[in-house]
Write a protein that holds these residues in place. Sequence first.
Motif, PDB file in Angstrom:
ATOM      1  N   ILE A   1      41.202  40.665  43.153  1.00  0.00           N
ATOM      2  CA  ILE A   1      40.526  41.950  42.995  1.00  0.00           C
ATOM      3  C   ILE A   1      39.391  41.758  42.006  1.00  0.00           C
ATOM      4  O   ILE A   1      39.638  41.478  40.825  1.00  0.00           O
ATOM      5  CB  ILE A   1      41.487  43.032  42.482  1.00  0.00           C
ATOM      6  N   GLN A   2      38.167  41.895  42.458  1.00  0.00           N
ATOM      7  CA  GLN A   2      37.011  41.733  41.565  1.00  0.00           C
ATOM      8  C   GLN A   2      37.147  40.445  40.723  1.00  0.00           C
ATOM      9  O   GLN A   2      37.087  40.473  39.500  1.00  0.00           O
ATOM     10  CB  GLN A   2      36.922  42.959  40.639  1.00  0.00           C
ATOM     11  N   GLU A   3      37.389  39.345  41.419  1.00  0.00           N
ATOM     12  CA  GLU A   3      37.511  38.020  40.776  1.00  0.00           C
ATOM     13  C   GLU A   3      38.775  37.843  39.918  1.00  0.00           C
ATOM     14  O   GLU A   3      38.919  36.835  39.228  1.00  0.00           O
ATOM     15  CB  GLU A   3      36.268  37.672  39.936  1.00  0.00           C
ATOM     16  N   VAL A   4      39.649  38.848  39.920  1.00  0.00           N
ATOM     17  CA  VAL A   4      40.894  38.714  39.151  1.00  0.00           C
ATOM     18  C   VAL A   4      42.036  38.370  40.120  1.00  0.00           C
ATOM     19  O   VAL A   4      42.294  39.099  41.081  1.00  0.00           O
ATOM     20  CB  VAL A   4      41.222  40.003  38.374  1.00  0.00           C
ATOM     21  N   TYR A   5      42.715  37.270  39.869  1.00  0.00           N
ATOM     22  CA  TYR A   5      43.777  36.775  40.740  1.00  0.00           C
ATOM     23  C   TYR A   5      45.092  37.476  40.392  1.00  0.00           C
ATOM     24  O   TYR A   5      45.378  37.713  39.223  1.00  0.00           O
ATOM     25  CB  TYR A   5      43.898  35.258  40.526  1.00  0.00           C
ATOM     26  N   VAL A   6      45.867  37.809  41.441  1.00  0.00           N
ATOM     27  CA  VAL A   6      47.165  38.450  41.216  1.00  0.00           C
ATOM     28  C   VAL A   6      48.285  37.395  41.300  1.00  0.00           C
ATOM     29  O   VAL A   6      48.437  36.730  42.322  1.00  0.00           O
ATOM     30  CB  VAL A   6      47.437  39.561  42.252  1.00  0.00           C
ATOM     31  N   TYR A   7      49.036  37.256  40.202  1.00  0.00           N
ATOM     32  CA  TYR A   7      50.134  36.297  40.128  1.00  0.00           C
ATOM     33  C   TYR A   7      51.476  37.022  40.210  1.00  0.00           C
ATOM     34  O   TYR A   7      51.564  38.228  39.962  1.00  0.00           O
ATOM     35  CB  TYR A   7      50.080  35.529  38.797  1.00  0.00           C
ATOM     36  N   SER A   8      52.518  36.258  40.511  1.00  0.00           N
ATOM     37  CA  SER A   8      53.876  36.821  40.496  1.00  0.00           C
ATOM     38  C   SER A   8      54.379  36.877  39.052  1.00  0.00           C
ATOM     39  O   SER A   8      53.828  36.221  38.162  1.00  0.00           O
ATOM     40  CB  SER A   8      54.813  35.952  41.329  1.00  0.00           C
TER      41      SER A   8
ATOM     42  N   ALA B   1      41.360  50.409  39.047  1.00  0.00           N
ATOM     43  CA  ALA B   1      40.140  51.030  38.514  1.00  0.00           C
ATOM     44  C   ALA B   1      39.712  50.349  37.212  1.00  0.00           C
ATOM     45  O   ALA B   1      38.515  50.126  36.975  1.00  0.00           O
ATOM     46  CB  ALA B   1      40.361  52.528  38.291  1.00  0.00           C
ATOM     47  N   LEU B   2      40.667  49.996  36.373  1.00  0.00           N
ATOM     48  CA  LEU B   2      40.332  49.356  35.091  1.00  0.00           C
ATOM     49  C   LEU B   2      39.739  47.968  35.304  1.00  0.00           C
ATOM     50  O   LEU B   2      38.793  47.573  34.619  1.00  0.00           O
ATOM     51  CB  LEU B   2      41.576  49.250  34.209  1.00  0.00           C
ATOM     52  N   ILE B   3      40.300  47.226  36.281  1.00  0.00           N
ATOM     53  CA  ILE B   3      39.788  45.880  36.552  1.00  0.00           C
ATOM     54  C   ILE B   3      38.314  45.937  36.968  1.00  0.00           C
ATOM     55  O   ILE B   3      37.531  45.055  36.653  1.00  0.00           O
ATOM     56  CB  ILE B   3      40.649  45.187  37.646  1.00  0.00           C
ATOM     57  N   THR B   4      37.950  47.004  37.684  1.00  0.00           N
ATOM     58  CA  THR B   4      36.577  47.115  38.169  1.00  0.00           C
ATOM     59  C   THR B   4      35.665  47.849  37.179  1.00  0.00           C
ATOM     60  O   THR B   4      34.511  48.126  37.486  1.00  0.00           O
ATOM     61  CB  THR B   4      36.541  47.859  39.526  1.00  0.00           C
ATOM     62  N   GLU B   5      36.185  48.161  35.988  1.00  0.00           N
ATOM     63  CA  GLU B   5      35.429  48.951  35.006  1.00  0.00           C
ATOM     64  C   GLU B   5      34.455  48.036  34.234  1.00  0.00           C
ATOM     65  O   GLU B   5      34.879  47.226  33.416  1.00  0.00           O
ATOM     66  CB  GLU B   5      36.421  49.629  34.059  1.00  0.00           C
ATOM     67  N   THR B   6      33.163  48.181  34.491  1.00  0.00           N
ATOM     68  CA  THR B   6      32.167  47.273  33.898  1.00  0.00           C
ATOM     69  C   THR B   6      32.048  47.422  32.385  1.00  0.00           C
ATOM     70  O   THR B   6      31.697  46.479  31.691  1.00  0.00           O
ATOM     71  CB  THR B   6      30.777  47.524  34.511  1.00  0.00           C
ATOM     72  N   ARG B   7      32.359  48.619  31.866  1.00  0.00           N
ATOM     73  CA  ARG B   7      32.224  48.827  30.423  1.00  0.00           C
ATOM     74  C   ARG B   7      33.132  47.932  29.606  1.00  0.00           C
ATOM     75  O   ARG B   7      32.782  47.481  28.526  1.00  0.00           O
ATOM     76  CB  ARG B   7      32.589  50.271  30.080  1.00  0.00           C
TER      77      ARG B   7
END
Lengths: 208, 208
Positions: free
Chosen positions: A125-132, A96-102
């Motif tokens: 997720i919303q242009e954010v890559y998940v790394y190990s 939810a925070l990653i997608t938070e536009t504010r």
Amino acid sequence: MKIKLPEVTVYRLALYLRTLEKLSQKGRNLVRSEELAELCGVSAAQLRKDLSFIGAFGVRGVGYHVRGLEKEIKRILGRDKIWHLALGGLNEMGKALITETRLAKRGFRFVAAFDWREEWVGQVIQEVYVYSLEQMPYIVKKSEIDIGVITLAGKEAEEMAERMSQAGIKAILNLGPDPLEFKKEGLILRNADLTLPFDLLAFALSQG
Amino acid sequence: MKIKLPEVTVYRLALYLRTLEKLSQKGRNLVRSEELAELCGVSAAQLRKDLSFIGAFGVRGVGYHVRGLEKEIKRILGRDKIWHLALGGLNEMGKALITETRLAKRGFRFVAAFDWREEWVGQVIQEVYVYSLEQMPYIVKKSEIDIGVITLAGKEAEEMAERMSQAGIKAILNLGPDPLEFKKEGLILRNADLTLPFDLLAFALSQG
């Protein structure tokens, strides 16, 4: 210049800033301390005291310059920069925070996420890559990550904070349910409480 | 008894309460104003002023009774009750709030969710049932809903607030990205800002 300010003062400055941003969007140039104080729910004396403390003085009979004051408070709060954020652990609140536009609008930009579960690594997720977690030290350096954000609970939160700190992250915001108490030289750790706005509303309702 | 308190005072009381709860869990019986103030990041004078304002006085040379003060602040803040919450609109942030254990622990209990999308109606998220907007007036009454929580943006947030208010909800907490400004007699509406803890951390980082 470093300024020592108690957290409640920083909180009030952040409130003033939000109101100034609104006034500024409406095209207002000047605001008197009485009006600004009322919009923010504080006394005019308190507002003038806070603002004089950061070196901002209004002009008698005229008030404060909206944009000038906005810019000055932004500078003091560190809101004149872009901060790079990394999420540690993908749960509902984290996503939810990653997608938070504010957050992005205010200069808090998620540039990476980390998770220990293989099925999540490599997802976007919303242009954010998940790394190990193994990639963390490299990514923290490469993406110049300023703030690690944790929304996990219990042991998982503790381990993630430890890994982030080892990977070179200098500031951690714990938004998970369990306050973290670990101390490390040079690490800024804050436990923030998402239930605070609910408290403020409950108080208003109790007065009903 | 009704007490008029500015929002920043309520905010400080909520901070004091969190610290008192921690002390109480650790089995502490007494706390001096100086120690409590330091743990909360305020001056001892400010703390004593706030507490005397709500009628709580420490004993000279002894301090405050932890559990007594905790109970009193809880009562004032309306935290001695169970509040029934309804979520309006299921997005990532909304689902994250429903699964947030801290809210339930502090007496804020989601008892229903509402959505206009047919594919969501009838689903159950963490024991919370999703109803259609048409069912809202009936459910609000039946489940005695105190607070409507909105995490939607723009027009959707406005419409949801309107529907909630029509359905008889008396208090709305807007956690979405766009502040709502609509006014209605007898309705308590608060726009809360989830980015505040990020501001406080950015300030700490700027002071490096």
